[in-house]
Design an enzyme around this catalytic site. Structure first.
Site, PDB file in Angstrom:
ATOM      1  N   LYS A   8      61.870  40.475  94.164  1.00 21.60           N
ATOM      2  CA  LYS A   8      60.461  40.629  94.547  1.00 21.60           C
ATOM      3  C   LYS A   8      59.524  40.195  93.419  1.00 21.60           C
ATOM      4  O   LYS A   8      58.452  39.639  93.674  1.00 21.60           O
ATOM      5  CB  LYS A   8      60.187  42.073  94.987  1.00 21.60           C
ATOM      6  CG  LYS A   8      60.932  42.487  96.267  1.00 21.60           C
ATOM      7  CD  LYS A   8      60.590  41.603  97.469  1.00 21.60           C
ATOM      8  CE  LYS A   8      61.156  42.142  98.779  1.00 21.60           C
ATOM      9  NZ  LYS A   8      60.877  41.266  99.925  1.00 21.60           N
ATOM     10  N   TYR A  51      66.744  44.020  94.117  1.00 22.75           N
ATOM     11  CA  TYR A  51      65.503  43.960  94.892  1.00 22.75           C
ATOM     12  C   TYR A  51      64.298  43.698  93.978  1.00 22.75           C
ATOM     13  O   TYR A  51      63.464  42.838  94.246  1.00 22.75           O
ATOM     14  CB  TYR A  51      65.350  45.286  95.635  1.00 22.75           C
ATOM     15  CG  TYR A  51      64.298  45.323  96.714  1.00 22.75           C
ATOM     16  CD1 TYR A  51      64.524  44.728  97.953  1.00 22.75           C
ATOM     17  CD2 TYR A  51      63.088  45.987  96.511  1.00 22.75           C
ATOM     18  CE1 TYR A  51      63.574  44.792  98.965  1.00 22.75           C
ATOM     19  CE2 TYR A  51      62.138  46.056  97.515  1.00 22.75           C
ATOM     20  CZ  TYR A  51      62.379  45.464  98.743  1.00 22.75           C
ATOM     21  OH  TYR A  51      61.424  45.532  99.739  1.00 22.75           O
ATOM     22  N   ASN A  73      59.566  36.758 105.408  1.00 18.96           N
ATOM     23  CA  ASN A  73      59.652  38.209 105.520  1.00 18.96           C
ATOM     24  C   ASN A  73      61.073  38.755 105.393  1.00 18.96           C
ATOM     25  O   ASN A  73      61.265  39.916 105.047  1.00 18.96           O
ATOM     26  CB  ASN A  73      59.049  38.609 106.883  1.00 18.96           C
ATOM     27  CG  ASN A  73      59.332  40.048 107.244  1.00 18.96           C
ATOM     28  OD1 ASN A  73      58.715  40.960 106.710  1.00 18.96           O
ATOM     29  ND2 ASN A  73      60.300  40.271 108.144  1.00 18.96           N
ATOM     30  N   ASP A  80      69.749  32.107 109.313  1.00 22.61           N
ATOM     31  CA  ASP A  80      70.106  32.912 108.147  1.00 22.61           C
ATOM     32  C   ASP A  80      69.420  32.249 106.951  1.00 22.61           C
ATOM     33  O   ASP A  80      69.754  31.111 106.594  1.00 22.61           O
ATOM     34  CB  ASP A  80      71.628  32.923 107.972  1.00 22.61           C
ATOM     35  CG  ASP A  80      72.068  33.791 106.803  1.00 22.61           C
ATOM     36  OD1 ASP A  80      71.289  33.953 105.836  1.00 22.61           O
ATOM     37  OD2 ASP A  80      73.192  34.304 106.843  1.00 22.61           O
TER      38      ASP A  80
HETATM   39  P1  NAD Z   1      64.115  45.628 108.326  1.00 23.77           P
HETATM   40  O1  NAD Z   1      65.446  45.932 107.741  1.00 23.77           O
HETATM   41  O2  NAD Z   1      63.598  46.501 109.420  1.00 23.77           O
HETATM   42  O3  NAD Z   1      64.053  44.107 108.810  1.00 23.77           O
HETATM   43  C1  NAD Z   1      64.521  43.059 108.002  1.00 23.77           C
HETATM   44  C2  NAD Z   1      64.970  41.919 108.874  1.00 23.77           C
HETATM   45  O4  NAD Z   1      65.417  40.853 108.020  1.00 23.77           O
HETATM   46  C3  NAD Z   1      66.145  42.287 109.804  1.00 23.77           C
HETATM   47  O5  NAD Z   1      65.856  41.896 111.125  1.00 23.77           O
HETATM   48  C4  NAD Z   1      67.314  41.486 109.223  1.00 23.77           C
HETATM   49  O6  NAD Z   1      68.244  41.054 110.210  1.00 23.77           O
HETATM   50  C5  NAD Z   1      66.575  40.305 108.586  1.00 23.77           C
HETATM   51  N1  NAD Z   1      67.383  39.649 107.573  1.00 23.77           N
HETATM   52  C6  NAD Z   1      68.044  40.180 106.530  1.00 23.77           C
HETATM   53  N2  NAD Z   1      68.738  39.240 105.864  1.00 23.77           N
HETATM   54  C7  NAD Z   1      68.478  38.061 106.503  1.00 23.77           C
HETATM   55  C8  NAD Z   1      68.898  36.722 106.310  1.00 23.77           C
HETATM   56  N3  NAD Z   1      69.767  36.408 105.336  1.00 23.77           N
HETATM   57  N4  NAD Z   1      68.429  35.771 107.137  1.00 23.77           N
HETATM   58  C9  NAD Z   1      67.592  36.084 108.142  1.00 23.77           C
HETATM   59  N5  NAD Z   1      67.182  37.341 108.408  1.00 23.77           N
HETATM   60  C10 NAD Z   1      67.624  38.315 107.590  1.00 23.77           C
HETATM   61  O7  NAD Z   1      63.131  45.618 107.068  1.00 23.77           O
HETATM   62  P2  NAD Z   1      61.534  45.648 106.948  1.00 23.77           P
HETATM   63  O8  NAD Z   1      61.183  46.941 106.338  1.00 23.77           O
HETATM   64  O9  NAD Z   1      60.886  45.219 108.187  1.00 23.77           O
HETATM   65  O10 NAD Z   1      61.368  44.552 105.795  1.00 23.77           O
HETATM   66  C11 NAD Z   1      60.762  43.297 105.992  1.00 23.77           C
HETATM   67  C12 NAD Z   1      60.316  42.760 104.639  1.00 23.77           C
HETATM   68  O11 NAD Z   1      59.361  43.661 104.069  1.00 23.77           O
HETATM   69  C13 NAD Z   1      61.454  42.631 103.616  1.00 23.77           C
HETATM   70  O12 NAD Z   1      61.289  41.471 102.850  1.00 23.77           O
HETATM   71  C14 NAD Z   1      61.253  43.857 102.746  1.00 23.77           C
HETATM   72  O13 NAD Z   1      61.759  43.675 101.459  1.00 23.77           O
HETATM   73  C15 NAD Z   1      59.740  43.970 102.744  1.00 23.77           C
HETATM   74  N6  NAD Z   1      59.256  45.283 102.389  1.00 23.77           N
HETATM   75  C16 NAD Z   1      59.560  46.373 103.148  1.00 23.77           C
HETATM   76  C17 NAD Z   1      59.071  47.603 102.752  1.00 23.77           C
HETATM   77  C18 NAD Z   1      59.354  48.842 103.526  1.00 23.77           C
HETATM   78  O14 NAD Z   1      58.976  49.897 103.050  1.00 23.77           O
HETATM   79  N7  NAD Z   1      59.947  48.787 104.706  1.00 23.77           N
HETATM   80  C19 NAD Z   1      58.289  47.737 101.605  1.00 23.77           C
HETATM   81  C20 NAD Z   1      58.014  46.611 100.854  1.00 23.77           C
HETATM   82  C21 NAD Z   1      58.485  45.386 101.271  1.00 23.77           C
END
Ligand code: NAD
Length: 253
Positions: free
Chosen positions: A152, A148, A83, A56
């Protein structure tokens, strides 16, 4: 050639899992970490070539244990991908302070602590690639996303400082700023966006998101993974401190 070791946080699904698969396909030893053990096990069942560690990222002790385990089990750490992240949509007046603080812990403080423990190892190796998954919400605002956006923007600042502190020793530190990527994190927002805009959930893509994206599509996770492969390559050794945007044109308008 030295076998490269890569660690990715929040990698049990979505963008992180896709990055893990591509880095492994490219020949690296890849450790996926996440706070969700069930999902981690499912991910490993799908891709037994990956290793996993439960972590975590809002917990400093767990971050330290994760880095220690990587070094004791694999002997090095070449690539660190911060990530892990989550979304919460609410106007500032109603935004829960604890959720706001947790967002900073997960998406800014966590990456800071990972760097704090990973950089001494990378400095000894005279090599390192750190990639922080930020967002276009680290560059432009979006109503309803105070937690957020703040996190970011913060991680992009952290990226620049880390890049300057490591520039002369073979380490690069960059941020990737994706637009809307087709993952659970985006699809989970549809309900809240529909509520704040007073429209039907099935109309969110056409009425809220696509008008913002000139390419009128969601980015695929494979596009983010391909950019990570490039940033980890020797060809990208001169690129550091950058916030690289991959957003279908969102931020150029
Ligand atoms: P997702 O929700 O599919 O996956 C996120 C993962 O992070 C999950 O497996 C979750 O369990 C894990 N997580 C959350 N809190 C946590 C913690 N405290 N410790 C460990 N793990 C934790 O999301 P995603 O879309 O794959 O996002 C991944 C990254 O990309 C994030 O940082 C998100 O902000 C960024 N992002 C996503 C998008 C999008 O459009 N999906 C756009 C810009 C940035």
């Amino acid at each position: 050639m030295v076998q490269k070791i890569a660690l990715i946080t929040g990698a049990a699904q979505g963008i992180g899992f896709e990055i893990a698969k591509e880095l492994s396909n490219s020949g690296m030893t890849v450790i996926i970490s996440d706070k969700n053990e069930e999902r981690l096990k499912e991910a490993i069942t799908e891709r037994p070539d990956l290793k996993y560690l439960l972590c975590d990222v809002s917990n400093e002790d767990q971050i330290k244990e994760t880095i220690d385990s990587v070094i004791s089990q694999f002997g090095a750490l070449h690539v660190m991908i911060n990530n892990a992240g989550f979304q919460h949509v609410s106007m500032i007046e109603e935004f829960d302070t604890e959720i706001f603080e947790l967002m900073q812990k997960v998406m800014v403080v966590g990456p800071f602590i990972f760097m704090k423990y990973a950089l001494p190892i990378m400095k000894q190796q005279n090599f390192g690639r750190i990639i922080n998954i930020a967002s276009i919400n680290g560059l432009v605002g979006f109503a309803g996303k105070a937690g957020y956006n703040t996190a970011k923007h913060g991680v992009i600042g952290l990226t620049k400082v880390a890049a300057l502190e490591t520039a002369a020793i073979g380490i690069t530190v960059n941020a990737i700023c994706p637009g809307y990527v087709d993952t659970e994190l985006v699809r989970n927002q549809f309900q809240d966006l529909a509520k704040t805009r007073n429209i039907a959930v099935e109309d969110v893509l056409e009425q809220v998101l696509y008008p913002l994206v000139p390419q009128k599509r969601l980015i695929d996770v494979s596009e983010i993974a391909a950019l990570v492969i490039y940033l980890c390559s020797d060809a990208a050794k001169g690129m550091t401190g950058q916030a690289v945007v991959l957003d279908g044109g969102y931020t150029v308008q």
